[in-house]
Design a protein around this motif. Structure first.
Motif, mmCIF file in Angstrom:
data_model
loop_
_atom_site.group_PDB
_atom_site.id
_atom_site.type_symbol
_atom_site.label_atom_id
_atom_site.label_comp_id
_atom_site.label_asym_id
_atom_site.label_seq_id
_atom_site.Cartn_x
_atom_site.Cartn_y
_atom_site.Cartn_z
ATOM 1 N N TYR A 164 38.562 36.669 37.240
ATOM 2 C CA TYR A 164 38.919 38.069 37.032
ATOM 3 C C TYR A 164 38.781 37.524 36.253
ATOM 4 C CZ TYR A 164 38.154 42.884 35.716
ATOM 5 O OH TYR A 164 37.515 44.076 35.140
ATOM 6 N N GLY A 165 39.995 37.249 35.879
ATOM 7 C CA GLY A 165 40.802 37.123 34.310
ATOM 8 C C GLY A 165 40.208 36.342 33.657
ATOM 9 N N ILE A 166 39.799 35.341 33.990
ATOM 10 C CA ILE A 166 39.170 34.303 32.969
ATOM 11 C C ILE A 166 38.120 34.602 31.982
ATOM 12 C CG2 ILE A 166 38.304 31.811 33.618
ATOM 13 C CD1 ILE A 166 40.642 31.045 35.621
ATOM 14 N N VAL A 167 36.566 34.594 33.542
ATOM 15 C CA VAL A 167 35.907 35.482 32.710
ATOM 16 C C VAL A 167 36.029 37.021 31.726
ATOM 17 C CG1 VAL A 167 33.895 37.542 33.650
ATOM 18 C CG2 VAL A 167 34.459 35.500 34.909
ATOM 19 N N THR A 168 36.831 38.086 32.094
ATOM 20 C CA THR A 168 37.200 38.928 31.183
ATOM 21 C C THR A 168 38.325 38.651 30.332
ATOM 22 O OG1 THR A 168 38.444 39.740 33.216
ATOM 23 C CG2 THR A 168 36.059 40.406 32.626
ATOM 24 N N HIS A 169 38.837 37.655 30.287
ATOM 25 C CA HIS A 169 39.990 37.297 29.830
ATOM 26 C C HIS A 169 40.688 38.260 29.473
ATOM 27 C CE1 HIS A 169 37.328 34.115 27.672
ATOM 28 N NE2 HIS A 169 36.403 34.726 27.509
ATOM 29 N N THR A 170 41.242 39.080 30.468
ATOM 30 C CA THR A 170 42.030 39.193 31.204
ATOM 31 C C THR A 170 43.822 38.869 31.237
ATOM 32 O OG1 THR A 170 40.606 41.329 31.721
ATOM 33 C CG2 THR A 170 43.070 42.306 32.151
ATOM 34 N N SER A 171 44.858 39.443 30.745
ATOM 35 C CA SER A 171 45.838 38.881 31.697
ATOM 36 C C SER A 171 46.559 38.387 33.148
ATOM 37 C CB SER A 171 46.743 39.263 31.402
ATOM 38 O OG SER A 171 47.815 39.257 31.602
ATOM 39 N N ILE A 172 46.041 37.633 34.043
ATOM 40 C CA ILE A 172 46.017 37.638 35.048
ATOM 41 C C ILE A 172 47.688 37.838 35.518
ATOM 42 C CG2 ILE A 172 46.154 35.404 36.745
ATOM 43 C CD1 ILE A 172 44.354 33.850 35.153
ATOM 44 N N ALA A 173 48.815 38.096 34.996
ATOM 45 C CA ALA A 173 50.064 38.311 35.487
ATOM 46 C C ALA A 173 49.830 39.754 35.349
ATOM 47 C CB ALA A 173 51.041 37.954 34.458
ATOM 48 N N ARG A 174 49.254 41.019 34.410
ATOM 49 C CA ARG A 174 49.145 42.048 34.599
ATOM 50 C C ARG A 174 47.909 42.264 35.377
ATOM 51 N NH1 ARG A 174 49.866 46.117 31.256
ATOM 52 N NH2 ARG A 174 50.861 45.024 29.486
ATOM 53 N N LEU A 175 46.872 42.001 36.030
ATOM 54 C CA LEU A 175 46.063 42.005 36.838
ATOM 55 C C LEU A 175 46.679 41.209 38.619
ATOM 56 C CD1 LEU A 175 42.587 39.749 35.922
ATOM 57 C CD2 LEU A 175 43.196 42.306 36.591
ATOM 58 N N PHE A 176 47.496 40.278 38.512
ATOM 59 C CA PHE A 176 48.085 40.658 39.852
ATOM 60 C C PHE A 176 49.028 41.906 40.353
ATOM 61 C CE2 PHE A 176 48.753 35.296 40.097
ATOM 62 C CZ PHE A 176 47.504 35.405 40.833
ATOM 63 N N LEU A 177 49.773 41.737 39.129
ATOM 64 C CA LEU A 177 50.699 43.527 39.194
ATOM 65 C C LEU A 177 49.866 44.426 39.932
ATOM 66 C CD1 LEU A 177 53.322 43.349 36.989
ATOM 67 C CD2 LEU A 177 53.888 43.311 38.569
ATOM 68 N N ALA A 178 48.574 44.593 38.912
ATOM 69 C CA ALA A 178 47.957 46.167 39.099
ATOM 70 C C ALA A 178 47.506 46.259 40.470
ATOM 71 C CB ALA A 178 46.454 45.791 37.983
ATOM 72 N N GLY A 179 47.505 44.767 41.252
ATOM 73 C CA GLY A 179 47.343 44.668 42.743
ATOM 74 C C GLY A 179 48.232 45.106 43.807
ATOM 75 N N VAL A 180 49.435 45.199 43.198
ATOM 76 C CA VAL A 180 50.430 45.125 44.425
ATOM 77 C C VAL A 180 50.588 47.119 44.874
ATOM 78 C CG1 VAL A 180 53.226 45.480 44.589
ATOM 79 C CG2 VAL A 180 52.197 43.793 42.986
ATOM 80 N N VAL A 181 50.293 48.120 43.927
ATOM 81 C CA VAL A 181 50.953 49.284 44.301
ATOM 82 C C VAL A 181 49.627 49.433 45.529
ATOM 83 C CG1 VAL A 181 51.135 51.225 43.270
ATOM 84 C CG2 VAL A 181 51.936 49.871 42.773
ATOM 85 N N PRO A 182 47.905 49.437 44.973
ATOM 86 C CA PRO A 182 47.069 49.706 45.570
ATOM 87 C C PRO A 182 47.198 48.598 46.747
ATOM 88 C CG PRO A 182 46.341 49.278 43.105
ATOM 89 C CD PRO A 182 47.816 48.991 43.378
ATOM 90 N N GLY A 183 46.984 47.222 46.622
ATOM 91 C CA GLY A 183 47.403 46.912 47.950
ATOM 92 C C GLY A 183 49.246 47.038 49.101
ATOM 93 N N LEU A 184 49.812 47.599 48.511
ATOM 94 C CA LEU A 184 50.576 48.046 49.483
ATOM 95 C C LEU A 184 49.591 49.499 50.230
ATOM 96 C CD1 LEU A 184 54.215 47.326 47.950
ATOM 97 C CD2 LEU A 184 53.120 46.069 49.931
ATOM 98 N N ALA A 185 49.481 50.483 48.897
ATOM 99 C CA ALA A 185 49.033 51.797 49.720
ATOM 100 C C ALA A 185 48.396 51.661 50.923
ATOM 101 C CB ALA A 185 48.580 52.629 48.304
ATOM 102 N N LEU A 186 46.973 50.626 50.172
ATOM 103 C CA LEU A 186 46.717 50.233 51.667
ATOM 104 C C LEU A 186 47.168 49.797 53.148
ATOM 105 C CD1 LEU A 186 43.241 48.457 49.995
ATOM 106 C CD2 LEU A 186 43.052 50.916 50.771
ATOM 107 N N VAL A 187 47.854 49.081 53.167
ATOM 108 C CA VAL A 187 48.957 48.552 54.190
ATOM 109 C C VAL A 187 49.511 49.879 54.650
ATOM 110 C CG1 VAL A 187 51.299 47.260 54.919
ATOM 111 C CG2 VAL A 187 49.166 46.428 53.286
ATOM 112 N N VAL A 188 49.710 50.267 54.371
ATOM 113 C CA VAL A 188 50.325 51.857 54.843
ATOM 114 C C VAL A 188 49.438 53.070 55.754
ATOM 115 C CG1 VAL A 188 51.294 54.061 54.101
ATOM 116 C CG2 VAL A 188 52.100 51.448 53.252
#
Length: 441
Positions: A164-188
Motif C-alpha cells: 500500500y505504501g509503495i502504491v500510494t507513496h505513503t510512509s511505510i514507517a507511518r503505516l506500520f505505526l498506524a496498525g499497532v493500536v488497531p491490531g492490539l485492540a482487535l487482539v483484546v
C-alpha cells in the motif's frame, strides 16, 4: 467508446481473466497490453517495458523480500509452539484461557512474521489439537485461530502495508505505526469475546468443567524465556525504525538477519538444507509479489493513459457523496473484493482508481490503509476465497469446513463493528504515528 464504457469493459475482462486461473501478474500484463493496443494510440505500447522495469527499480521494494525471509525463518522454527506453550502456562486458569493464549500468540507471531496464512498455520498446528483435546468447541477453536491469523496483515511488519505504501507513496514507517493500536485492540476484543463465550460454555457444562491444569512459577518463567529472543526482534525493528537509525528497507534486512541467527542459535536447527528451503520459498514468494506489483503498475499506467482512472473518479464525485457516504461505498467495494481476491491483488488493482478519489475528498491515506486492511482481513476468513479457512482446514482436517466457517462468523461481526468504530474515531489509527512522527496528512 467513452472512457467509462472502456472502464466497464476493462472491469469485466479483468475479472474474467483472473478467474480463469491465469497467474495474476501475467493476467494483468496481458489485459494492459491488449487494452493499450485496442484503445490507445499507435505509440502506446512503447512505455510498457519502461513502466514494468521502472517499477521494479524502486528501492523501497527491498523491504518485501527481507520481511518474507523473516517470516520464512520464523515459520520453520518452533517459535509458534513456544509462544503458544508459554502463554498457555500463564492463562490456563482463566476461563477460555487456552483460546486467549492462541489469540495472543497469533498477535505476537504476526508481529514477527507479517503473513496471515503463516500465522494461522504456525499457531493452528499446535493450538487447535490442544483446544479440541481439552474440550473447547470446534467452532470457537478454529474460528479464533482463523481470525487471529488475519492479524498478520495488520500488526507490523505487514506485507499489505508495504505494498500500500509503495502504491500510494505513503510512509511505510507511518503505516506500520498506524496498525499497532488497531491490531492490539482487535487482539483484546477477540480475547474478550473468547472469554465470554467460554464462560457461557462452562455455565452450561456445570462447575465441574472448570479448568484444573496448573503450572509452577518456575515452569511459567522457563516457557517465557524461550520466547524472549524472538520478541527481541520486535523490539529491534521498533528501535531501529522509529529511533531514526535505519530506513524501513535496512530494518527489514536487520530483522531477517536476526531471525536467521536466532533460529540457528536458539533452536540449533538451521542446517544448510533448512537455509536453502527458507531462501527458496522466500525467493518464490517475493518474485510472485514483485511481478504482481510491476504488472499492477503497468495496469495503472494503462488506466491513466486511457483516462479511465480520471473518468471513474469524476463519475464518483458526480454523485456528490459526503465523505461518510463515500467511505461506505469504498468499504462495501473492498469487502466484496476481499471475498474473491487476495489482499495484495485488491490493493494493486483498486488503489489507482481510489487514490484520486481519496485525495480529492481529503481523506487521510494512513487511516484509510487501516480501514482497507481490516476489510481485507474479513476476506481472509469469509468464503468463497477465505484463504485462512483452507489453512485451518489443512491443519485440522477432522473439523468440517462448515464448522470452521460458522466459527469465524462472530469474529467477522466484530471486525465490521471495529471498522465502524474506526470511522467514528479515526484517532485510533492515527494517534500513534502522529504522536511519534508528527502530524501527517
Amino acid at each position: 467508446m467513452t472512457e467509462l464504457q472502456i472502464g466497464a469493459l476493462l472491469f469485466v475482462v479483468t475479472f474474467a481473466v483472473l478467474f480463469s486461473g491465469i497467474p495474476i501478474a501475467f493476467g494483468l500484463t496481458a489485459v494492459s497490453i491488449a487494452f493499450l493496443a485496442c484503445f490507445g494510440e499507435p505509440g502506446a505500447l512503447e512505455a510498457v517495458a519502461k513502466t514494468f522495469i521502472g517499477e521494479l527499480s524502486n528501492f523501497a521494494l527491498l523491504t518485501l523480500p527481507m520481511f518474507v525471509v523473516l517470516g520464512a525463518a520464523i515459520g520453520m522454527s518452533r517459535a509458534g509452539r513456544d509462544l503458544y506453550e508459554s502463554l498457555h502456562r500463564w492463562l490456563c486458569r482463566v476461563p477460555g484461557g487456552l483460546v486467549i493464549a492462541n489469540i495472543v500468540g497469533c498477535g505476537l507471531f504476526s508481529a514477527m512474521c507479517g503473513s496471515s496464512p503463516a500465522t494461522a498455520a504456525a499457531i493452528g498446528k499446535v493450538g487447535i489439537p490442544e483446544m479440541l483435546k481439552r474440550g473447547v468447541p470446534a467452532r470457537l477453536a478454529t474460528g479464533a485461530i482463523a481470525a487471529g491469523g488475519t492479524l498478520g496483515i495488520l500488526i507490523p511488519p505487514s506485507i499489505t502495508f508495504i505494498v500500500y505504501g509503495i502504491v500510494t507513496h505513503t510512509s511505510i514507517a507511518r503505516l506500520f505505526l498506524a496498525g499497532v493500536v488497531p491490531g492490539l485492540a482487535l487482539v483484546v476484543v477477540f480475547a474478550v469475546y473468547s472469554w465470554l463465550a467460554s464462560r457461557a460454555g462452562l455455565r452450561r457444562a456445570g462447575a465441574g468443567a472448570a479448568p484444573q491444569e496448573s503450572y509452577t512459577l518456575a515452569e511459567k518463567l522457563s516457557g517465557l524465556l524461550r520466547t524472549l529472543p524472538f520478541l527481541a526482534i520486535i523490539v529491534a525493528v521498533t528501535v531501529f525504525m522509529y529511533g531514526g537509525f535505519a530506513t524501513p528497507s535496512e530494518v527489514a534486512a536487520i530483522a531477517a538477519f536476526l531471525a536467521l541467527a536466532l533460529v540457528a542459535v536458539v533452536y540449533r536447527g538451521l542446517r544448510l538444507a533448512d537455509l536453502w528451503a527458507i531462501m527458496r520459498d522466500a525467493t518464490r514468494e517475493s518474485s510472485m509479489i514483485l511481478l504482481i506489483i510491476a504488472a499492477a503498475a503497468l495496469y495503472a499506467y494503462m488506466m491513466s493513459y486511457l483516462y479511465v482512472t480520471q473518468s471513474v473518479a469524476d463519475w464518483m464525485f458526480g454523485w456528490q457523496l459526503s465523505n461518510w457516504q463515500l467511505i461506505l461505498v469504498l468499504n462495501l467495494f473492498l469487502l466484496l473484493a476481499g471475498f474473491f481476491m487476495p489482499a495484495v491483488s485488491v490493493i494493486l488493482m483498486s488503489m489507482p482508481i481510489m487514490l484520486p478519489v481519496l485525495q480529492q475528498g481529503q481523506i487521510d491515506l494512513v487511516w484509510f490503509a487501516v480501514i482497507l486492511t481490516i476489510n481485507l482481513e474479513i476476506g481472509l476468513i469469509h468464503p468463497p476465497l477465505g484463504l485462512n479457512l483452507f489453512v485451518i482446514r489443512g491443519v485440522a482436517p477432522e473439523v468440517p469446513l462448515r464448522e470452521v466457517m460458522w466459527g469465524t462468523l462472530p469474529f467477522v461481526v466484530i471486525m465490521v463493528l471495529f471498522i465502524v468504530l474506526l470511522t467514528v474515531f479515526p484517532g485510533i489509527a492515527t494517534w500513534l504515528p502522529d504522536r511519534l512522527m508528527g502530524p501527517g496528512y
